[in-house]
Scaffold this motif. Sequence first.
Motif, PDB file in Angstrom:
ATOM      1  N   THR A 266       0.810  -1.139   0.052  1.00 44.75           N
ATOM      2  CA  THR A 266      -0.054  -0.069  -0.042  1.00 44.75           C
ATOM      3  C   THR A 266       0.888   1.137  -0.020  1.00 44.75           C
ATOM      4  N   VAL A 267       0.495   2.132  -0.987  1.00 48.67           N
ATOM      5  CA  VAL A 267       1.294   3.333  -1.147  1.00 48.67           C
ATOM      6  C   VAL A 267       0.470   4.555  -0.806  1.00 48.67           C
ATOM      7  N   GLU A 268       0.890   5.327   0.144  1.00 47.95           N
ATOM      8  CA  GLU A 268       0.001   6.459   0.842  1.00 47.95           C
ATOM      9  C   GLU A 268       0.746   7.862   0.387  1.00 47.95           C
ATOM     10  N   LEU A 269      -0.012   8.829  -0.187  1.00 44.67           N
ATOM     11  CA  LEU A 269       0.412  10.178  -0.878  1.00 44.67           C
ATOM     12  C   LEU A 269      -0.145  11.243   0.074  1.00 44.67           C
ATOM     13  N   ARG A 270       0.448  12.248   0.648  1.00 44.19           N
ATOM     14  CA  ARG A 270      -0.287  13.237   1.414  1.00 44.19           C
ATOM     15  C   ARG A 270      -0.003  14.413   0.866  1.00 44.19           C
TER      16      ARG A 270
END
Length: 286
Positions: A266-270
């Motif tokens: 899972t890759v999360e960008l903020r």
Amino acid sequence: MTEVLRYTAFSDDPAGGNPAGVVLDATGLDEADMLGIAAELGYSETAFLTAPPEGLGGEAGRAFTVRYFSPKAEVPFCGHATVATAVALGERIGPGELVFATPAGTVPVSVTGDAEGGLRAVLTSVEPHVEDVDPADLAEALAALDWPEADLDPAIPPRIAYAGNRHLVLGAATRARLADLAYDFPRLEALMHRLDLTTVQLVHRAGPDLFDVRDPFPVGGVVEDPATGAAAAAFGAYARELGLAPADAVLTLRQGEDMGRPGVLTVELRTGDPRVRVGGSGVRIA
């Protein structure tokens, strides 16, 4: 005698994901010792923990210095070995926040329990960047892979992405192209050494937020890495910069299916934070 633990990352099945060695106390080991252990174990990376440097921060007893060795060399950062190490620590000192001082920089990791009673770890990368690829280097990479340029996906243009180490990102136009991986090991290895690449991140877009990926890793002494957290972090930065994903996004990367070791990253960008978060489950290999 040094205790070497075996964990898989990005899967809750010991037969899936990417196996890593974990040495929770590497005090007294030198580089030759660490390389020897990594080579004997044969996994793509093994993590070695020692006391944290002064001033690292983090809660007492939850901060560490971490070094990563493939069977052939030390690497500055390894995502799956970070997740494996965090899960191993979580089993011993409980879920919570960890801080790792790595050769690439400081990497915070959060460990939480999941609904099935296992553990999940989410690392936060160092600040990433993306750069262009020289056309001659791209041509050499495609020749080593035996990929015709027509098989590239123009919506995923070639770039070199960094989030702790460097990865060449290439987009496959079809899932069949991605599945057919038979490359010239010495030729690709030589190019990767020259460009200081850790893996080649081969990507096929399966949906708006879903990607299938593979990572040749000849510089580490293995043909392919089954689930590559560092490359996933680099790809997250790439996807944001090239508009494949918005500033706030959660991407799912499937990796290892073509090797018989399926894993999910899972890759999360903020918004407002250039760093990339990469998470997944992990479990001990008996």
